[in-house]
Write a protein that holds these residues in place. Structure first.
Motif, PDB file in Angstrom:
ATOM      1  N   GLU A  38       0.833  -1.204   0.000  1.00 37.36           N
ATOM      2  CA  GLU A  38       0.000   0.000   0.000  1.00 37.36           C
ATOM      3  C   GLU A  38       0.868   1.255   0.000  1.00 37.36           C
ATOM      4  N   ILE A  39       1.967   1.222   0.739  1.00 34.56           N
ATOM      5  CA  ILE A  39       2.888   2.365   0.762  1.00 34.56           C
ATOM      6  C   ILE A  39       3.488   2.595  -0.617  1.00 34.56           C
ATOM      7  N   PHE A  40       3.955   1.529  -1.248  1.00 37.30           N
ATOM      8  CA  PHE A  40       4.570   1.665  -2.572  1.00 37.30           C
ATOM      9  C   PHE A  40       3.538   2.073  -3.623  1.00 37.30           C
ATOM     10  N   HIS A  41       2.308   1.592  -3.481  1.00 35.34           N
ATOM     11  CA  HIS A  41       1.261   1.992  -4.422  1.00 35.34           C
ATOM     12  C   HIS A  41       0.998   3.494  -4.309  1.00 35.34           C
ATOM     13  N   GLY A  42       0.953   3.999  -3.086  1.00 32.28           N
ATOM     14  CA  GLY A  42       0.774   5.436  -2.899  1.00 32.28           C
ATOM     15  C   GLY A  42       1.919   6.236  -3.509  1.00 32.28           C
ATOM     16  N   ALA A  43       3.137   5.695  -3.408  1.00 31.77           N
ATOM     17  CA  ALA A  43       4.282   6.374  -4.010  1.00 31.77           C
ATOM     18  C   ALA A  43       4.188   6.356  -5.532  1.00 31.77           C
ATOM     19  N   LEU A  44       3.724   5.244  -6.098  1.00 36.39           N
ATOM     20  CA  LEU A  44       3.531   5.175  -7.549  1.00 36.39           C
ATOM     21  C   LEU A  44       2.533   6.231  -8.020  1.00 36.39           C
ATOM     22  N   MET A  45       1.475   6.418  -7.252  1.00 39.84           N
ATOM     23  CA  MET A  45       0.464   7.407  -7.608  1.00 39.84           C
ATOM     24  C   MET A  45       1.001   8.829  -7.500  1.00 39.84           C
ATOM     25  N   SER A  46       2.062   9.024  -6.719  1.00 42.99           N
ATOM     26  CA  SER A  46       2.605  10.359  -6.455  1.00 42.99           C
ATOM     27  C   SER A  46       3.776  10.731  -7.347  1.00 42.99           C
TER      28      SER A  46
END
Length: 268
Positions: A133-141
């Motif tokens: 979930e953390i890495f997914h949020g970073a991908l979105m950012s």
């Protein structure tokens, strides 16, 4: 018995090396420091292996959740939801009894009823879900300008992901991922308080701290010792992840670099 003899006898007891019997009376401060420190071997084992293996699964989950294809995105979303939505303590209990049931049918699952393997699997899946979930949020950012610049240079597919997207994702996610690593090491204290038994009284640091608290009726010595060990472990994690963070941000100006900060999670 001198303190050096106590360390020699009990320093590696948690992994089966040294005295078989625990002290039963006249507990000394050295015994408590030594045995609780010996139990930290298990906490470091669980945390380190779960973190290393979970890192790769977390990257795969983040990419799958970022995918436009429902066959990849939906399983990743449900995996993350289940492990983030249920308490880790319950996951330990459920996994132990699941592995115990499978062991009766398929002997292949026998090692998973032991903490060294079964609890490690639970921690691996749990941290992968949170980290995903953390890495997914970073991908979105990731700034669109970075992607557009890669396109302008003719980068597509794997080269663009390897040189632009993945390093930027790690750089953005690393401070939050550091806090996840700290929480994971703290969560290892739940292993021997869940369904997984401590064979021959070989447990982790909390197991021995609880043993001394029960025998001496004084929790104000073993538990502060335990907290001290975890504080030292937390400082080591912050130091190591801070070095990695500097490496990830080495191309940025000093004032633009994101620093690692400890943000304790009261509720996960």
């Amino acid at each position: 018995m001198s303190c050096w003899e106590t360390i020699a006898d009990y320093g590696l007891r948690s992994i089966g090396i040294g005295e078989r019997l625990l002290p039963r009376a006249d507990f000394t401060l050295c015994q408590q420091f030594t045995l609780i420190g010996s139990g930290m071997i298990w906490n470091i084992y669980f945390g380190t292996l779960a973190l290393l293996s979970g890192f790769f699964l977390a990257n795969a989950l983040a990419l799958a959740r970022f995918s436009r294809h429902a066959l990849l995105r939906k399983p990743a979303e449900w995996f993350i939801f289940v492990f983030r939505g249920s308490p880790l303590f319950i996951q330990f209990f459920f996994a132990y009894f699941l592995f115990l049931s499978l062991k009766n049918v398929y002997p292949f699952f026998s090692p998973l009823t032991s903490a060294w393997a079964g609890a490690l699997v639970v921690l691996f899946l749990n941290t992968a879900a949170y980290s995903g979930e953390i890495f997914h949020g970073a991908l979105m950012s990731i700034p669109k300008g970075d992607i557009e610049a890669a396109d302008a240079y003719g980068m597509t597919g794997w080269p663009r992901f390897r040189r632009i997207i993945w390093p930027t994702m790690l750089r953005l996610a690393w401070p939050a991922y550091t806090n996840e690593a700290i929480f994971l090491y703290h969560a290892t204290a739940l292993v021997f308080f869940s369904g997984f038994p401590a064979t021959q009284q070989r447990g982790d640091a909390l197991y021995y701290a609880n043993y001394f608290a029960d025998k001496t009726f004084n929790p104000f010595i073993p538990y502060p010792i335990l907290a001290g060990y975890f504080i030292l472990l937390t400082l080591a994690v912050i130091g190591f992840f801070g070095l990695v963070n500097q490496r990830l941000n080495r191309h940025l100006p000093q004032e633009a670099r994101r620093r690692i900060r400890l943000r304790p999670q009261a509720i996960r």
